[in-house]
Design a protein around this motif. Structure first.
Motif, PDB file in Angstrom:
ATOM      1  N   VAL A   1       2.615  -6.808   5.649  1.00 38.46           N
ATOM      2  CA  VAL A   1       2.101  -5.741   4.804  1.00 38.46           C
ATOM      3  C   VAL A   1       3.237  -4.758   4.569  1.00 38.46           C
ATOM      4  O   VAL A   1       4.021  -4.476   5.491  1.00 38.46           O
ATOM      5  CB  VAL A   1       0.899  -5.035   5.463  1.00 38.46           C
ATOM      6  N   LEU A   2       3.350  -4.245   3.356  1.00 36.53           N
ATOM      7  CA  LEU A   2       4.354  -3.244   3.018  1.00 36.53           C
ATOM      8  C   LEU A   2       3.654  -1.900   2.843  1.00 36.53           C
ATOM      9  O   LEU A   2       2.787  -1.748   1.969  1.00 36.53           O
ATOM     10  CB  LEU A   2       5.099  -3.622   1.739  1.00 36.53           C
ATOM     11  N   ALA A   3       4.027  -0.916   3.686  1.00 36.71           N
ATOM     12  CA  ALA A   3       3.483   0.443   3.586  1.00 36.71           C
ATOM     13  C   ALA A   3       4.572   1.344   3.013  1.00 36.71           C
ATOM     14  O   ALA A   3       5.630   1.515   3.627  1.00 36.71           O
ATOM     15  CB  ALA A   3       3.043   0.936   4.959  1.00 36.71           C
ATOM     16  N   LYS A   4       4.305   1.930   1.836  1.00 36.56           N
ATOM     17  CA  LYS A   4       5.296   2.757   1.141  1.00 36.56           C
ATOM     18  C   LYS A   4       4.992   4.232   1.408  1.00 36.56           C
ATOM     19  O   LYS A   4       3.869   4.683   1.217  1.00 36.56           O
ATOM     20  CB  LYS A   4       5.262   2.447  -0.352  1.00 36.56           C
ATOM     21  N   ILE A   5       6.018   4.969   1.834  1.00 36.24           N
ATOM     22  CA  ILE A   5       5.864   6.385   2.180  1.00 36.24           C
ATOM     23  C   ILE A   5       6.757   7.224   1.284  1.00 36.24           C
ATOM     24  O   ILE A   5       7.989   7.039   1.277  1.00 36.24           O
ATOM     25  CB  ILE A   5       6.228   6.638   3.657  1.00 36.24           C
ATOM     26  N   ASP A   6       6.171   8.130   0.529  1.00 38.37           N
ATOM     27  CA  ASP A   6       6.922   9.091  -0.281  1.00 38.37           C
ATOM     28  C   ASP A   6       7.480  10.146   0.669  1.00 38.37           C
ATOM     29  O   ASP A   6       6.729  10.939   1.258  1.00 38.37           O
ATOM     30  CB  ASP A   6       6.001   9.719  -1.317  1.00 38.37           C
ATOM     31  N   ALA A   7       8.801  10.171   0.847  1.00 37.61           N
ATOM     32  CA  ALA A   7       9.421  11.063   1.829  1.00 37.61           C
ATOM     33  C   ALA A   7       9.144  12.526   1.528  1.00 37.61           C
ATOM     34  O   ALA A   7       8.926  13.329   2.447  1.00 37.61           O
ATOM     35  CB  ALA A   7      10.928  10.801   1.880  1.00 37.61           C
ATOM     36  N   ASP A   8       9.149  12.921   0.255  1.00 40.22           N
ATOM     37  CA  ASP A   8       8.952  14.327  -0.092  1.00 40.22           C
ATOM     38  C   ASP A   8       7.535  14.793   0.219  1.00 40.22           C
ATOM     39  O   ASP A   8       7.318  15.961   0.570  1.00 40.22           O
ATOM     40  CB  ASP A   8       9.243  14.540  -1.583  1.00 40.22           C
ATOM     41  N   ALA A   9       6.562  13.906   0.107  1.00 39.65           N
ATOM     42  CA  ALA A   9       5.161  14.294   0.300  1.00 39.65           C
ATOM     43  C   ALA A   9       4.695  14.140   1.742  1.00 39.65           C
ATOM     44  O   ALA A   9       3.624  14.643   2.100  1.00 39.65           O
ATOM     45  CB  ALA A   9       4.268  13.460  -0.620  1.00 39.65           C
ATOM     46  N   ASN A  10       5.487  13.446   2.590  1.00 39.59           N
ATOM     47  CA  ASN A  10       5.015  13.141   3.947  1.00 39.59           C
ATOM     48  C   ASN A  10       6.111  13.393   4.982  1.00 39.59           C
ATOM     49  O   ASN A  10       6.614  12.469   5.628  1.00 39.59           O
ATOM     50  CB  ASN A  10       4.564  11.678   4.017  1.00 39.59           C
ATOM     51  N   PRO A  11       6.490  14.664   5.160  1.00 40.91           N
ATOM     52  CA  PRO A  11       7.578  14.970   6.103  1.00 40.91           C
ATOM     53  C   PRO A  11       7.256  14.587   7.541  1.00 40.91           C
ATOM     54  O   PRO A  11       8.168  14.259   8.315  1.00 40.91           O
ATOM     55  CB  PRO A  11       7.743  16.489   5.953  1.00 40.91           C
ATOM     56  N   GLN A  12       5.979  14.629   7.922  1.00 36.42           N
ATOM     57  CA  GLN A  12       5.637  14.247   9.289  1.00 36.42           C
ATOM     58  C   GLN A  12       5.980  12.786   9.556  1.00 36.42           C
ATOM     59  O   GLN A  12       6.481  12.435  10.632  1.00 36.42           O
ATOM     60  CB  GLN A  12       4.154  14.495   9.551  1.00 36.42           C
ATOM     61  N   LEU A  13       5.687  11.931   8.586  1.00 40.31           N
ATOM     62  CA  LEU A  13       5.998  10.515   8.774  1.00 40.31           C
ATOM     63  C   LEU A  13       7.503  10.287   8.751  1.00 40.31           C
ATOM     64  O   LEU A  13       8.025   9.444   9.488  1.00 40.31           O
ATOM     65  CB  LEU A  13       5.312   9.679   7.690  1.00 40.31           C
TER      66      LEU A  13
ATOM     67  N   VAL B   1       0.828  -1.196   0.000  1.00 41.25           N
ATOM     68  CA  VAL B   1       0.000   0.000   0.000  1.00 41.25           C
ATOM     69  C   VAL B   1       0.863   1.246   0.000  1.00 41.25           C
ATOM     70  O   VAL B   1       1.974   1.263   0.536  1.00 41.25           O
ATOM     71  CB  VAL B   1      -0.947   0.023   1.226  1.00 41.25           C
ATOM     72  N   ASP B   2       0.367   2.304  -0.630  1.00 47.50           N
ATOM     73  CA  ASP B   2       0.927   3.647  -0.514  1.00 47.50           C
ATOM     74  C   ASP B   2       0.194   4.363   0.601  1.00 47.50           C
ATOM     75  O   ASP B   2      -1.044   4.331   0.659  1.00 47.50           O
ATOM     76  CB  ASP B   2       0.732   4.430  -1.819  1.00 47.50           C
ATOM     77  N   ILE B   3       0.912   4.986   1.506  1.00 39.25           N
ATOM     78  CA  ILE B   3       0.234   5.705   2.585  1.00 39.25           C
ATOM     79  C   ILE B   3       0.757   7.122   2.675  1.00 39.25           C
ATOM     80  O   ILE B   3       1.903   7.423   2.305  1.00 39.25           O
ATOM     81  CB  ILE B   3       0.390   5.005   3.950  1.00 39.25           C
ATOM     82  N   ALA B   4      -0.102   8.016   3.173  1.00 32.91           N
ATOM     83  CA  ALA B   4       0.248   9.388   3.490  1.00 32.91           C
ATOM     84  C   ALA B   4      -0.140   9.632   4.944  1.00 32.91           C
ATOM     85  O   ALA B   4      -0.593   8.724   5.648  1.00 32.91           O
ATOM     86  CB  ALA B   4      -0.480  10.346   2.540  1.00 32.91           C
ATOM     87  N   ASP B   5       0.050  10.889   5.381  1.00 34.46           N
ATOM     88  CA  ASP B   5      -0.272  11.201   6.769  1.00 34.46           C
ATOM     89  C   ASP B   5      -1.679  10.755   7.150  1.00 34.46           C
ATOM     90  O   ASP B   5      -1.912  10.227   8.234  1.00 34.46           O
ATOM     91  CB  ASP B   5      -0.149  12.718   6.997  1.00 34.46           C
ATOM     92  N   ALA B   6      -2.639  10.956   6.240  1.00 34.60           N
ATOM     93  CA  ALA B   6      -4.034  10.680   6.559  1.00 34.60           C
ATOM     94  C   ALA B   6      -4.318   9.204   6.742  1.00 34.60           C
ATOM     95  O   ALA B   6      -5.288   8.833   7.394  1.00 34.60           O
ATOM     96  CB  ALA B   6      -4.946  11.252   5.467  1.00 34.60           C
TER      97      ALA B   6
END
Length: 313
Positions: A96-108, A46-51
């Motif tokens: 489960v693999l959670a993918k976080i785009d570093a540029d779009a999710n600085p809080q994470l 999955v792709d995840i963001a802050d939300a």
């Protein structure tokens, strides 16, 4: 972290619950659809963001979540991320693999204290565990994932997410039926009780501890004793001959066959209390047959055994 290192204690891990709590109703993670993602593994990559992070923290209470913090400009990520997707998909829902785009999710990125990209971590039971911060060989990645699963099991996190198209766990193959048991079952199916008795007796002769054959023999002997006899006939014969031990034992057989276990046991125990010598031994053996038919772990058998012991000594 290298493949030889062990996962750290959870005691010093940063608590992610505060960040997750910012999203009181987190959205469910969306399936990875980028080119190179593992196809046919919905809910596993999955792709995840802050939300969506709250959903990931919640999910980690059931199944370990591997977190891949990546960026488009990161060269090592182009090798590591597809490898992680393929390996995690191979576990068919245990990870489960959670993918976080570093540029779009600085809080994470900050929450995971990622000092460089790529950074790979795990979330187990709502708390993060750092794994490694560079592209490492596939064999080492696989070893790390195995360590994650082992550590998660220690924490009681052993669930599995459903995976579309994954084969259902195979039902265990039943143990093969011993040939003499099968011979007895076939004879029973044909109504040939003497042949069934002979087959079970032969099985017991070969293995005196064959519990299934012992119980089977007791059951078939009961059927043979009652074959062709009506209930009224059996009870009338016993009522007309109260001193006829065989007639009284047959009534106990009839009670047992009708499910009246306590009545059968009580009849035989009371009868045994009045007898001595060979007759008493015959009743004892009948009781033992009844115990096998009911099941030696049945509490009614345990109670009857205690009284039997008092009658013998």
């Amino acid at each position: 972290m290298t493949a030889e290192q062990q996962l750290p204690s959870m005691g010093g891990a940063v608590d992610l619950s505060a960040l997750a709590a910012r999203h009181a109703q987190p959205a469910q993670p969306q399936q990875q659809s980028a080119e190179g993602g593992a196809q046919g593994a919905p809910g596993v990559i999955v792709d995840i963001a802050d939300a969506e992070f709250g959903a990931v923290v919640e999910l980690s209470n059931q199944v370990p979540v591997i977190v891949d913090i990546w960026a488009e400009w990161c060269g090592p990520c182009t090798q590591l991320s597809p490898m992680l997707e393929r390996l995690v998909a191979g576990y068919e829902g245990r990870l489960v693999l959670a993918k976080i785009d570093a540029d779009a999710n600085p809080q994470l990125v900050q929450a995971f204290q990622a000092q460089s990209i790529p950074t790979v971590a795990a979330v187990i039971g709502g708390r993060p565990v750092p794994l490694f911060t560079e592209a490492i060989p596939e064999e080492q990645v696989r070893d790390v994932l195995e360590q994650v699963l082992a550590f998660a099991e220690q924490q009681g996190v052993t669930g599995r997410v459903p995976v579309e198209g994954a084969a259902a766990p195979a039902e265990p193959e039943p143990d093969p039926v011993p040939p003499l048991h099968q011979e007895a079952y076939d004879a029973l199916e044909a109504g040939d009780l003497p042949t069934a008795i002979a087959a079970f007796e032969k099985a017991i002769a070969q293995n005196p501890r064959d519990a299934e054959a012992i119980a089977g023999l007791a059951q078939v002997r009961l059927l043979e004793r009652l074959q062709g006899k009506g209930a009224d006939e059996v009870r009338a014969a016993a009522g007309g001959a109260p001193d006829d031990v065989a007639a009284q034992m047959l009534v106990a057989d009839l009670d047992l066959s009708g499910g009246h276990v306590e009545d059968a046991f009580l009849r035989l125990l009371d009868l045994m209390a009045t007898l001595a010598g060979d007759a008493k031994q015959d009743v004892r053996l009948r009781l033992l047959d009844h115990f096998e038919i009911v099941g030696l772990d049945d509490p009614r058998v345990a109670a009857a055994r205690r009284r039997l012991t008092t009658l013998l000594y």
